[in-house]
Motif scaffolding. Structure first.
Motif, PDB file in Angstrom:
ATOM      1  N   VAL A   5      25.780   3.678  -7.350  1.00 51.35           N
ATOM      2  CA  VAL A   5      26.810   3.957  -6.341  1.00 51.35           C
ATOM      3  C   VAL A   5      27.080   2.690  -5.537  1.00 51.35           C
ATOM      4  O   VAL A   5      28.231   2.365  -5.241  1.00 51.35           O
ATOM      5  N   GLU A   6      26.036   1.961  -5.206  1.00 49.73           N
ATOM      6  CA  GLU A   6      26.186   0.725  -4.433  1.00 49.73           C
ATOM      7  C   GLU A   6      27.081  -0.281  -5.157  1.00 49.73           C
ATOM      8  O   GLU A   6      27.963  -0.897  -4.551  1.00 49.73           O
ATOM      9  N   THR A   7      26.897  -0.426  -6.463  1.00 53.57           N
ATOM     10  CA  THR A   7      27.728  -1.333  -7.254  1.00 53.57           C
ATOM     11  C   THR A   7      29.182  -0.900  -7.225  1.00 53.57           C
ATOM     12  O   THR A   7      30.085  -1.727  -7.061  1.00 53.57           O
ATOM     13  N   ILE A   8      29.403   0.389  -7.372  1.00 52.65           N
ATOM     14  CA  ILE A   8      30.779   0.908  -7.361  1.00 52.65           C
ATOM     15  C   ILE A   8      31.428   0.679  -6.010  1.00 52.65           C
ATOM     16  O   ILE A   8      32.550   0.165  -5.924  1.00 52.65           O
TER      17      ILE A   8
ATOM     18  N   THR B 188      31.285  14.437  -8.927  1.00 53.77           N
ATOM     19  CA  THR B 188      31.412  15.739  -9.584  1.00 53.77           C
ATOM     20  C   THR B 188      30.101  16.170 -10.237  1.00 53.77           C
ATOM     21  O   THR B 188      30.067  17.151 -10.960  1.00 53.77           O
ATOM     22  N   SER B 189      29.046  15.458  -9.972  1.00 55.18           N
ATOM     23  CA  SER B 189      27.749  15.743 -10.587  1.00 55.18           C
ATOM     24  C   SER B 189      27.014  16.828  -9.810  1.00 55.18           C
ATOM     25  O   SER B 189      27.117  16.927  -8.592  1.00 55.18           O
ATOM     26  N   GLN B 190      26.252  17.610 -10.540  1.00 60.03           N
ATOM     27  CA  GLN B 190      25.373  18.606  -9.930  1.00 60.03           C
ATOM     28  C   GLN B 190      23.944  18.079  -9.831  1.00 60.03           C
ATOM     29  O   GLN B 190      23.059  18.770  -9.364  1.00 60.03           O
ATOM     30  N   ASP B 191      23.738  16.839 -10.276  1.00 60.95           N
ATOM     31  CA  ASP B 191      22.424  16.222 -10.297  1.00 60.95           C
ATOM     32  C   ASP B 191      22.013  15.816  -8.882  1.00 60.95           C
ATOM     33  O   ASP B 191      22.764  15.124  -8.189  1.00 60.95           O
ATOM     34  N   THR B 192      20.833  16.213  -8.472  1.00 63.08           N
ATOM     35  CA  THR B 192      20.383  15.917  -7.109  1.00 63.08           C
ATOM     36  C   THR B 192      20.157  14.422  -6.889  1.00 63.08           C
ATOM     37  O   THR B 192      20.361  13.926  -5.780  1.00 63.08           O
ATOM     38  N   VAL B 193      19.751  13.696  -7.924  1.00 55.06           N
ATOM     39  CA  VAL B 193      19.547  12.246  -7.794  1.00 55.06           C
ATOM     40  C   VAL B 193      20.874  11.563  -7.494  1.00 55.06           C
ATOM     41  O   VAL B 193      20.970  10.701  -6.617  1.00 55.06           O
ATOM     42  N   ALA B 194      21.927  11.964  -8.207  1.00 50.19           N
ATOM     43  CA  ALA B 194      23.252  11.376  -7.984  1.00 50.19           C
ATOM     44  C   ALA B 194      23.759  11.692  -6.584  1.00 50.19           C
ATOM     45  O   ALA B 194      24.312  10.825  -5.905  1.00 50.19           O
ATOM     46  N   ILE B 195      23.560  12.902  -6.164  1.00 49.80           N
ATOM     47  CA  ILE B 195      24.013  13.312  -4.827  1.00 49.80           C
ATOM     48  C   ILE B 195      23.272  12.520  -3.755  1.00 49.80           C
ATOM     49  O   ILE B 195      23.868  12.054  -2.787  1.00 49.80           O
ATOM     50  N   LYS B 196      21.971  12.309  -3.952  1.00 48.48           N
ATOM     51  CA  LYS B 196      21.183  11.518  -2.994  1.00 48.48           C
ATOM     52  C   LYS B 196      21.654  10.069  -2.959  1.00 48.48           C
ATOM     53  O   LYS B 196      21.696   9.456  -1.892  1.00 48.48           O
ATOM     54  N   GLN B 197      22.014   9.518  -4.121  1.00 47.72           N
ATOM     55  CA  GLN B 197      22.527   8.139  -4.158  1.00 47.72           C
ATOM     56  C   GLN B 197      23.808   8.028  -3.347  1.00 47.72           C
ATOM     57  O   GLN B 197      23.989   7.077  -2.591  1.00 47.72           O
ATOM     58  N   VAL B 198      24.695   8.987  -3.499  1.00 44.45           N
ATOM     59  CA  VAL B 198      25.969   8.967  -2.766  1.00 44.45           C
ATOM     60  C   VAL B 198      25.708   9.098  -1.269  1.00 44.45           C
ATOM     61  O   VAL B 198      26.272   8.352  -0.469  1.00 44.45           O
ATOM     62  N   LEU B 199      24.852  10.012  -0.888  1.00 43.23           N
ATOM     63  CA  LEU B 199      24.574  10.247   0.522  1.00 43.23           C
ATOM     64  C   LEU B 199      23.824   9.091   1.189  1.00 43.23           C
ATOM     65  O   LEU B 199      23.964   8.867   2.387  1.00 43.23           O
ATOM     66  N   SER B 200      23.055   8.344   0.408  1.00 40.22           N
ATOM     67  CA  SER B 200      22.276   7.251   0.996  1.00 40.22           C
ATOM     68  C   SER B 200      23.046   5.932   1.064  1.00 40.22           C
ATOM     69  O   SER B 200      22.558   4.965   1.626  1.00 40.22           O
ATOM     70  N   GLU B 201      24.232   5.890   0.499  1.00 39.53           N
ATOM     71  CA  GLU B 201      25.032   4.655   0.517  1.00 39.53           C
ATOM     72  C   GLU B 201      25.464   4.333   1.952  1.00 39.53           C
ATOM     73  O   GLU B 201      26.034   5.164   2.636  1.00 39.53           O
ATOM     74  N   ASP B 202      25.166   3.119   2.384  1.00 39.82           N
ATOM     75  CA  ASP B 202      25.446   2.695   3.755  1.00 39.82           C
ATOM     76  C   ASP B 202      26.918   2.397   4.022  1.00 39.82           C
ATOM     77  O   ASP B 202      27.395   2.582   5.124  1.00 39.82           O
ATOM     78  N   ARG B 203      27.600   1.881   3.047  1.00 44.36           N
ATOM     79  CA  ARG B 203      28.973   1.449   3.272  1.00 44.36           C
ATOM     80  C   ARG B 203      29.886   2.625   3.213  1.00 44.36           C
ATOM     81  O   ARG B 203      30.966   2.684   3.538  1.00 44.36           O
TER      82      ARG B 203
END
Length: 166
Positions: free
Chosen positions: A107-110, A151-166
């Motif tokens: 997510v950070e790269t994107i 659009t992912s239901q994966d908890t790891v992906a959701i955590k990555q999105v939520l933890s993004e600082d920018r």
């Protein structure tokens, strides 16, 4: 040539999971040679030393008008085609494909590519860059973010999105 695969990824505007998986696996087998996820040719072994595009970043290529060349000759368009094909391979309900891309791009790269697409190495903004080219690159990254993470239901992906600082 990556655009050729897009025809096989959707049938009647619906993602075709079998083809998504086949094409994604083919692309990932040789990802270093086939996919361009950075648009950076500063130290690329895939652009010959005699090519005037060798040693340039994505922004340098946009400033030089590379995106206006014939599509098969443009490195900027190949970069966006790489992102688009990966995005299409993860469209819809395809958790297997999404999980493969979790490890390929963060997510950070994107977010960095979306927000800093027009920034020069010194941090200033290249206001003279073609807005359509910048928008095309940003849109490809946003589609990847949407189809892989949002659009992912994966908890790891959701955590990555939520933890993004920018």
């Amino acid at each position: 040539w990556l655009n050729f695969f897009q025809v096989m990824l959707e049938i009647n505007d619906a993602p075709f999971k079998r083809n998504q998986d086949l094409i994604l696996n083919l692309l990932l087998q040789r990802k270093e040679a086939v996919l361009d996820l950075t648009g950076d040719y500063l130290d690329s072994p895939y652009v010959s030393k005699s090519d005037p595009r060798n040693g340039k970043s994505r922004l340098d290529l946009i400033l030089d008008g590379d995106h206006k060349k014939e599509p098969k000759m443009s490195l900027v368009l190949y970069h966006t085609a790489s992102l688009n094909i990966l995005s299409m391979c993860t469209r819809g309900k395809n958790p297997g494909a999404k999980s493969k891309l979790f490890t390929l791009v963060s997510v950070e790269t994107i977010v960095d590519n979306v927000l800093d697409c027009q920034k020069k190495p010194d941090g200033s903004v290249a206001s003279e860059a073609d807005e359509d080219a910048i928008l095309g690159v940003r849109n490809a990254w946003i589609q990847l973010l949407l189809n892989v993470f949002l659009t992912s239901q994966d908890t790891v992906a959701i955590k990555q999105v939520l933890s993004e600082d920018r």
